[in-house]
Structure formats: C-alpha cells, structure tokens
Write a protein that holds these residues in place. Structure first.
Motif, PDB file in Angstrom:
ATOM      1  N   GLN A 205      31.582 -43.067   1.988  1.00  0.00           N
ATOM      2  CA  GLN A 205      30.737 -43.892   0.586  1.00  0.00           C
ATOM      3  C   GLN A 205      31.761 -45.449   1.265  1.00  0.00           C
ATOM      4  N   PHE A 206      33.285 -45.723   1.178  1.00  0.00           N
ATOM      5  CA  PHE A 206      33.779 -46.824   0.939  1.00  0.00           C
ATOM      6  C   PHE A 206      33.514 -46.838   2.681  1.00  0.00           C
ATOM      7  N   GLU A 207      33.420 -46.778   3.605  1.00  0.00           N
ATOM      8  CA  GLU A 207      34.089 -47.067   4.699  1.00  0.00           C
ATOM      9  C   GLU A 207      32.090 -47.340   5.347  1.00  0.00           C
ATOM     10  N   LEU A 208      31.249 -47.130   4.449  1.00  0.00           N
ATOM     11  CA  LEU A 208      29.604 -47.832   4.003  1.00  0.00           C
ATOM     12  C   LEU A 208      29.990 -49.150   4.030  1.00  0.00           C
ATOM     13  N   VAL A 209      30.544 -48.920   2.414  1.00  0.00           N
ATOM     14  CA  VAL A 209      30.234 -50.626   1.646  1.00  0.00           C
ATOM     15  C   VAL A 209      30.569 -51.441   2.054  1.00  0.00           C
ATOM     16  N   ASN A 210      32.435 -51.073   3.238  1.00  0.00           N
ATOM     17  CA  ASN A 210      33.396 -51.544   3.577  1.00  0.00           C
ATOM     18  C   ASN A 210      32.269 -52.808   5.179  1.00  0.00           C
ATOM     19  N   ILE A 211      31.777 -52.002   6.138  1.00  0.00           N
ATOM     20  CA  ILE A 211      30.765 -52.451   7.031  1.00  0.00           C
ATOM     21  C   ILE A 211      29.761 -53.274   6.471  1.00  0.00           C
ATOM     22  N   GLN A 212      29.140 -52.869   5.500  1.00  0.00           N
ATOM     23  CA  GLN A 212      28.048 -53.273   5.008  1.00  0.00           C
ATOM     24  C   GLN A 212      28.733 -55.238   4.271  1.00  0.00           C
ATOM     25  N   GLU A 213      29.757 -55.074   3.819  1.00  0.00           N
ATOM     26  CA  GLU A 213      30.028 -56.370   3.434  1.00  0.00           C
ATOM     27  C   GLU A 213      31.093 -57.678   4.123  1.00  0.00           C
ATOM     28  N   ARG A 214      30.930 -56.919   5.336  1.00  0.00           N
ATOM     29  CA  ARG A 214      31.191 -57.476   6.124  1.00  0.00           C
ATOM     30  C   ARG A 214      30.434 -57.725   7.332  1.00  0.00           C
ATOM     31  N   VAL A 215      28.659 -56.973   7.858  1.00  0.00           N
ATOM     32  CA  VAL A 215      27.741 -57.970   8.222  1.00  0.00           C
ATOM     33  C   VAL A 215      26.671 -58.347   7.188  1.00  0.00           C
ATOM     34  N   GLY A 216      27.212 -58.303   5.931  1.00  0.00           N
ATOM     35  CA  GLY A 216      26.146 -58.987   5.374  1.00  0.00           C
ATOM     36  C   GLY A 216      24.806 -58.180   4.748  1.00  0.00           C
ATOM     37  N   THR A 217      24.608 -57.757   5.510  1.00  0.00           N
ATOM     38  CA  THR A 217      22.970 -57.362   5.710  1.00  0.00           C
ATOM     39  C   THR A 217      22.922 -56.897   4.734  1.00  0.00           C
ATOM     40  N   THR A 218      21.670 -57.071   3.448  1.00  0.00           N
ATOM     41  CA  THR A 218      20.728 -56.944   2.518  1.00  0.00           C
ATOM     42  C   THR A 218      20.517 -54.836   3.225  1.00  0.00           C
ATOM     43  N   PHE A 219      21.212 -53.919   2.264  1.00  0.00           N
ATOM     44  CA  PHE A 219      21.305 -52.340   1.506  1.00  0.00           C
ATOM     45  C   PHE A 219      20.495 -51.879   0.999  1.00  0.00           C
ATOM     46  N   ILE A 220      19.388 -50.994   1.491  1.00  0.00           N
ATOM     47  CA  ILE A 220      18.550 -50.639   0.234  1.00  0.00           C
ATOM     48  C   ILE A 220      18.575 -49.018   0.991  1.00  0.00           C
ATOM     49  N   MET A 221      19.348 -48.181  -0.346  1.00  0.00           N
ATOM     50  CA  MET A 221      19.934 -46.643   0.078  1.00  0.00           C
ATOM     51  C   MET A 221      18.791 -45.884  -0.930  1.00  0.00           C
ATOM     52  N   VAL A 222      18.298 -44.511  -0.606  1.00  0.00           N
ATOM     53  CA  VAL A 222      17.168 -43.817  -1.526  1.00  0.00           C
ATOM     54  C   VAL A 222      18.326 -42.363  -1.287  1.00  0.00           C
ATOM     55  N   THR A 223      18.765 -42.251  -2.818  1.00  0.00           N
ATOM     56  CA  THR A 223      19.553 -41.177  -2.684  1.00  0.00           C
ATOM     57  C   THR A 223      19.241 -40.566  -4.179  1.00  0.00           C
ATOM     58  N   HIS A 224      19.442 -39.628  -4.381  1.00  0.00           N
ATOM     59  CA  HIS A 224      19.582 -38.572  -5.175  1.00  0.00           C
ATOM     60  C   HIS A 224      21.174 -37.891  -6.572  1.00  0.00           C
ATOM     61  N   ASP A 225      21.697 -38.853  -5.527  1.00  0.00           N
ATOM     62  CA  ASP A 225      23.790 -38.443  -6.288  1.00  0.00           C
ATOM     63  C   ASP A 225      24.194 -39.753  -6.678  1.00  0.00           C
ATOM     64  N   GLN A 226      24.192 -39.737  -8.354  1.00  0.00           N
ATOM     65  CA  GLN A 226      24.106 -40.538  -8.916  1.00  0.00           C
ATOM     66  C   GLN A 226      25.512 -40.789  -8.448  1.00  0.00           C
ATOM     67  N   GLU A 227      27.059 -40.568  -8.503  1.00  0.00           N
ATOM     68  CA  GLU A 227      27.496 -39.963  -8.225  1.00  0.00           C
ATOM     69  C   GLU A 227      28.351 -41.303  -6.926  1.00  0.00           C
ATOM     70  N   GLU A 228      27.102 -40.998  -5.969  1.00  0.00           N
ATOM     71  CA  GLU A 228      27.042 -41.853  -4.808  1.00  0.00           C
ATOM     72  C   GLU A 228      27.006 -43.302  -5.404  1.00  0.00           C
ATOM     73  N   ALA A 229      25.846 -43.252  -5.790  1.00  0.00           N
ATOM     74  CA  ALA A 229      25.168 -44.455  -6.015  1.00  0.00           C
ATOM     75  C   ALA A 229      25.831 -45.069  -6.270  1.00  0.00           C
ATOM     76  N   MET A 230      26.718 -44.705  -7.561  1.00  0.00           N
ATOM     77  CA  MET A 230      27.511 -46.057  -8.701  1.00  0.00           C
ATOM     78  C   MET A 230      28.741 -45.830  -7.833  1.00  0.00           C
ATOM     79  N   THR A 231      29.488 -45.319  -6.315  1.00  0.00           N
ATOM     80  CA  THR A 231      30.485 -45.709  -6.095  1.00  0.00           C
ATOM     81  C   THR A 231      30.071 -46.738  -5.213  1.00  0.00           C
ATOM     82  N   MET A 232      28.709 -47.054  -4.430  1.00  0.00           N
ATOM     83  CA  MET A 232      28.487 -47.967  -2.971  1.00  0.00           C
ATOM     84  C   MET A 232      27.697 -48.779  -3.398  1.00  0.00           C
ATOM     85  N   SER A 233      26.851 -49.189  -4.811  1.00  0.00           N
ATOM     86  CA  SER A 233      25.525 -50.165  -5.166  1.00  0.00           C
ATOM     87  C   SER A 233      26.304 -50.825  -5.472  1.00  0.00           C
ATOM     88  N   SER A 234      25.368 -52.782  -5.597  1.00  0.00           N
ATOM     89  CA  SER A 234      25.963 -53.191  -6.578  1.00  0.00           C
ATOM     90  C   SER A 234      24.946 -53.221  -8.262  1.00  0.00           C
TER      91      SER A 234
END
Length: 394
Positions: A200-229
């Motif tokens: 989760q943290f690794e994916l967020v760090n990569i997204q911040e480095r590349v600056g690409t807009t990410f849209i993620m689908v998940t049913h896991d509320q903990e995952e969504a809260m950890t990773m999303s703006s």
C-alpha cells in the motif's frame, strides 16, 4: 557599462498546485463524470453518477459487491458504454472513444502478465505495440524497473517472482506507456495481509513520484483510507459521499457510510430538544432507555427521527460510575461485558445494557499485558463526549 535597456526581471516560478485542489473553486477537474447511467436489464449498475477528480489525485471508488464501482471503472476504461452521460479527461470528451484512443491504462486484479515473457518483455509489450524505437523502449523499460525497484529482475519470468513482485511488474507495464490516467481494479486483492500492507505504502510512493492520476476500485475500506487522497463511497449504483478518509470516518453523511467505514455504534431515537446556538441535540434512545447528547450543524425540530453514532474507540470505560460535570461524561450508560475479542494492539468488548442494547467498546493496550483489562460479566460504566457522537438524519 552597457547602455542598453535594463534586463527584464526574472520570471516568477509557477505557483505550486494546491495540496487539496478540490477545495479550490478555480481548480479544473482532470476527470469529470457527468450524469453517467448504465443499466444491465432492469438493474442500475450506475445511476446518474457525477464526479470530479483532480490531476495527481490517488482516488478510490469504495463499495461492496454490486455497488457499481467496477462498472464505473470499466466505463472510464472504455470497456463498457454508458446509456447516458459523458466522461471528460483533461477537457476532452472520451465517452464514445474506444479504449485504445483514450489516454488511459488499466491494471487488472489478476495482473494479466504473459507467462512466456520475461519481466522486461512484459513491460515493453505495449510500447512495442505502439511501434516505438527500440532504443526508446529499452530506456523506458530500464526506467520502469528502477521505479519499481526491480532493476536486477528483468530477465525473470512471472512464475519466478513473488506476488508483490508480480504486482510491481504489472504496475510498471501500466505506467510504461505514460498514461494520463491509471485505473486500478482491486490492485492488492491477490496479496496476503502483511504484503498488502507493505505494498500500500509502496504504491502511494510510486504514484507521488510519477504524478499520474490514479483511480482505484476496492471493497477494502482500510486499503482505501490508507492510500487515497479522497474516496467516493458507492451503494446500489449511486455515490453516497465523497470526501477525504478523515472526514468520511469522523463525519459520515449517512448511516450506510457510518457502518461501511470502520466499526460504529448506532442508536436510533427522536430529538427531544436542541440548542441551535451551540448545536447541542438531545435525543431519547429507547434501546438504551436514556437520553444522549450530540452535536449537529443544522436545526432539527423536536420529534425528528435520527440515529446517534459513536465510534467504539471514543467510548471511555470505568468500573465505577463516572462523576458528571466534564465533557467526557455527557453521555453515560451502564452495562455488562458480554463478549471479548483480544486483537493484540486492542481489545474489543461488547457490553450489554440493562435495556438490552449492545455497545461496542475498543480499548488500546498501552501497557504490556497478557490479559484483557476486563472479564466476562464485569459491570462497566461507559461514557463519551457529545462532540464524539454524530447525528445521522439520512
């Protein structure tokens, strides 16, 4: 000394983009979804969905099975065609464009890596399809391998990688084509709990480095809260609330959101009084046989049916009746320990009141101990502040 015109002052650097562009009235959405509707037979998979997502966001679509989140993602990718509405990406209407003409790439839950290809060949696949020069493909693949911290594993096949490594290869392949928008369908669903938390943290760090807009689908509320703006919570094809993780957790707009995001106690009742100046609401709850104090921004007439919600960690526990007079004792109920769950860092208690209501309580283990603080059958006094409770009218 020169006699020409004075040198022009240096250009001012561009102002940095606001950290929360959705709060800026002048900010233009990068992805705009307007009145999107999609039906399958008589079922509304997406029901008049409108949503703005800003450049550089890591945005999550969160909901249970059948909520419409995956259908919305597939429409964004061009894999489904909406019945009504439109989608704009970076100001361009892409509603009727096929997938290969959209500035979008998608990372599937299964990763969909080619088993007969090496890591390098998997990452390069889309670039070769676009007929890029060999030198550019080589440089881009090398760049992607460094980005996902796998520069030494380019010659391996997918079956020689761990689950987390396969996930990073799929991400590298998706980012190699430099899409304006990356869609992620349950990207961590195939990983075990420990690896998922790390990734989760690794994916967020990569997204911040590349600056690409990410849209993620998940049913896991903990995952969504950890990773999303920000998160859009979906239910039966509709978006019921869009906000930051903290606002969704602390100020849910509906009972559905309150129950879907984390654990919560909900007590139904009717308003008996309200002080509009302070926002203090008094609610009689039959299940507790008690009156609760909570706060609400809007006026509520006497007799209005509402629900009072309080998170388990907001509830204080004492073995003796607390002395009233402090904010922490604005709401007090007595009960008996019915169930105990020891989870290592916390213990969860289900406490039954004399009126038969169940109150969930969470206690953090600050001190080292091999036993829960309380035992089955113990009588406890539970209390919480009015500011810790949320009044739900919807």
């Amino acid at each position: 000394m020169g006699t020409g015109a004075p040198a022009a002052p240096p250009a001012k650097p561009a102002a940095p983009a606001p950290a929360e562009p959705w709060r800026d009235p002048a900010a233009q959405p990068f992805v705009r979804i307007e009145g999107l509707t999609k039906t399958f037979g008589k079922v509304y998979a997406c029901d008049d969905v409108s949503l703005d997502i800003y450049r550089g966001e890591f945005f999550a679509l969160l909901g249970g099975s059948g909520s419409g989140k995956s259908t919305l993602l597939r429409i964004l990718a061009g894999l489904e065609t909406p019945d009504r509405g439109r989608i704009l990406i970076d100001g361009v209407d892409v509603t009727r464009l096929p997938p290969y003409q959209r500035p979008v790439n998608m990372m599937f839950q299964s990763y969909a890596l080619f088993p007969h290809m090496t890591v390098e060949q998997n990452i390069a696949f889309g670039l070769r399809q676009d007929r890029l020069p060999a030198s550019e493909i080589r440089d881009r693949v090398e760049e992607m391998l460094k980005l996902v911290r796998m520069p030494q594993l380019g010659r391996r096949k997918p079956h020689q990688l761990s689950g987390g490594q396969r996930q990073r290869v799929a991400l590298a392949r998706a980012l190699a084509k430099e899409p304006k928008l990356l869609l992620l369908d349950e990207p961590l669903g195939a990983l075990d709990k420990r690896l998922r938390e790390h990734t989760q943290f690794e994916l967020v760090n990569i997204q911040e480095r590349v600056g690409t807009t990410f849209i993620m689908v998940t049913h896991d509320q903990e995952e969504a809260m950890t990773m999303s703006s920000r998160i859009a919570v979906m239910d039966t094809g509709r978006i019921v609330q869009v906000s930051t993780p903290a606002v969704l957790y602390e100020y849910p707009a509906t009972r559905f959101v309150a129950e879907f995001i984390g654990g919560i106690n909900i007590f139904e009742g009717r308003v008996t009084a309200m002080d509009e100046e302070s926002g203090l609401v008094r609610v009689h709850c039959d299940a507790l046989d008690a009156e609760l104090l909570a706060r609400h921004a809007d006026p509520l007439p006497e007799g209005t049916a509402v629900s009072v919600a309080v998170r388990p960690e907001k509830v204080d526990v004492q073995e003796a009746r607390p002395v009233r007079g402090t904010p922490a004792t604005e709401n007090v109920v007595e009960g008996t320990v019915l169930d105990i769950a020891y989870l290592g860092d916390v213990s969860l208690y289900r406490v039954e009141t004399a009126a038969g209501a169940i109150v969930r309580v969470q206690e953090t283990h600050v001190e080292r101990s091999s036993e829960p603080h309380y035992d089955w059958g113990d009588t406890l006094w539970l209390s919480w502040e009015s500011s810790s409770a949320v009044v739900l009218t919807a």
